[in-house]
Design a protein around this motif. Structure first.
Motif, PDB file in Angstrom:
ATOM      1  N   ARG A  57       0.841  -1.209   0.000  1.00 40.43           N
ATOM      2  CA  ARG A  57       0.000   0.000   0.000  1.00 40.43           C
ATOM      3  C   ARG A  57       0.876   1.259   0.000  1.00 40.43           C
ATOM      4  O   ARG A  57       0.663   2.183  -0.785  1.00 40.43           O
ATOM      5  CB  ARG A  57      -0.937   0.003   1.206  1.00 40.43           C
ATOM      6  CG  ARG A  57      -1.796   1.267   1.282  1.00 40.43           C
ATOM      7  CD  ARG A  57      -2.804   1.211   2.420  1.00 40.43           C
ATOM      8  NE  ARG A  57      -3.946   0.432   1.980  1.00 40.43           N
ATOM      9  CZ  ARG A  57      -4.276  -0.773   2.424  1.00 40.43           C
ATOM     10  NH1 ARG A  57      -3.543  -1.365   3.333  1.00 40.43           N
ATOM     11  NH2 ARG A  57      -5.325  -1.395   1.963  1.00 40.43           N
ATOM     12  N   ASP A  61       1.043   3.945  -3.037  1.00 42.99           N
ATOM     13  CA  ASP A  61       0.681   5.342  -2.773  1.00 42.99           C
ATOM     14  C   ASP A  61       1.790   6.290  -3.234  1.00 42.99           C
ATOM     15  O   ASP A  61       1.517   7.335  -3.842  1.00 42.99           O
ATOM     16  CB  ASP A  61       0.380   5.560  -1.291  1.00 42.99           C
ATOM     17  CG  ASP A  61      -0.944   4.939  -0.855  1.00 42.99           C
ATOM     18  OD1 ASP A  61      -1.786   4.602  -1.722  1.00 42.99           O
ATOM     19  OD2 ASP A  61      -1.131   4.783   0.374  1.00 42.99           O
ATOM     20  N   ARG A  64       1.846   6.417  -7.040  1.00 47.65           N
ATOM     21  CA  ARG A  64       0.732   7.229  -7.552  1.00 47.65           C
ATOM     22  C   ARG A  64       1.108   8.708  -7.495  1.00 47.65           C
ATOM     23  O   ARG A  64       0.870   9.455  -8.438  1.00 47.65           O
ATOM     24  CB  ARG A  64      -0.535   6.963  -6.746  1.00 47.65           C
ATOM     25  CG  ARG A  64      -1.660   7.922  -7.159  1.00 47.65           C
ATOM     26  CD  ARG A  64      -2.995   7.536  -6.585  1.00 47.65           C
ATOM     27  NE  ARG A  64      -3.544   6.495  -7.432  1.00 47.65           N
ATOM     28  CZ  ARG A  64      -4.150   5.407  -6.999  1.00 47.65           C
ATOM     29  NH1 ARG A  64      -4.296   5.199  -5.711  1.00 47.65           N
ATOM     30  NH2 ARG A  64      -4.620   4.518  -7.834  1.00 47.65           N
ATOM     31  N   TYR A  87      -6.272   0.539  -6.823  1.00 42.47           N
ATOM     32  CA  TYR A  87      -4.896   0.680  -7.317  1.00 42.47           C
ATOM     33  C   TYR A  87      -4.734   0.170  -8.746  1.00 42.47           C
ATOM     34  O   TYR A  87      -3.644   0.238  -9.311  1.00 42.47           O
ATOM     35  CB  TYR A  87      -3.915  -0.044  -6.396  1.00 42.47           C
ATOM     36  CG  TYR A  87      -3.767   0.600  -5.048  1.00 42.47           C
ATOM     37  CD1 TYR A  87      -3.060   1.789  -4.898  1.00 42.47           C
ATOM     38  CD2 TYR A  87      -4.353   0.046  -3.917  1.00 42.47           C
ATOM     39  CE1 TYR A  87      -2.924   2.397  -3.657  1.00 42.47           C
ATOM     40  CE2 TYR A  87      -4.221   0.646  -2.663  1.00 42.47           C
ATOM     41  CZ  TYR A  87      -3.510   1.819  -2.552  1.00 42.47           C
ATOM     42  OH  TYR A  87      -3.378   2.417  -1.310  1.00 42.47           O
TER      43      TYR A  87
END
Length: 95
Positions: A57, A61, A64, A87
């Motif tokens: 995760r 993140d 992104r 995602y």
């Protein structure tokens, strides 16, 4: 338990630190503007504690934020994205 996920470009992997100890990593190979994730490993003493999910995760993140696409060849990363379709947009198309 405090965790920190950070990129280690020298080793081509994102690492997760739990209370300042290396608890695991997810390895990647840079290719044509995206990252191919090949392997994820969590230290035995941190398994079954959600560390692997927190690692992936945190990695996704950060990617992104950078606008980086990935290819999830690693079964753990691929399964995480399947369970967390928010995602899926990070997966490079046509790869």
């Amino acid at each position: 338990m405090s965790t920190l996920v950070e990129d280690n470009p020298a080793k081509h992997r994102f690492e997760i630190l739990v209370d300042d100890a290396l608890a695991g990593f997810t390895a990647y190979v840079p290719r044509d503007g995206y990252l191919v994730f090949t392997h994820t490993e969590v230290n035995e003493k941190f398994q079954n504690m959600g560390v692997g999910a927190a690692l992936v995760r945190g990695t996704l993140d950060q990617l992104r934020e950078r606008g980086t696409k990935i290819v999830p060849q690693c079964p753990f990363v691929a399964a995480f994205i399947k369970r967390h379709p928010e995602y899926a947009d990070l997966v490079a198309q046509g790869t």
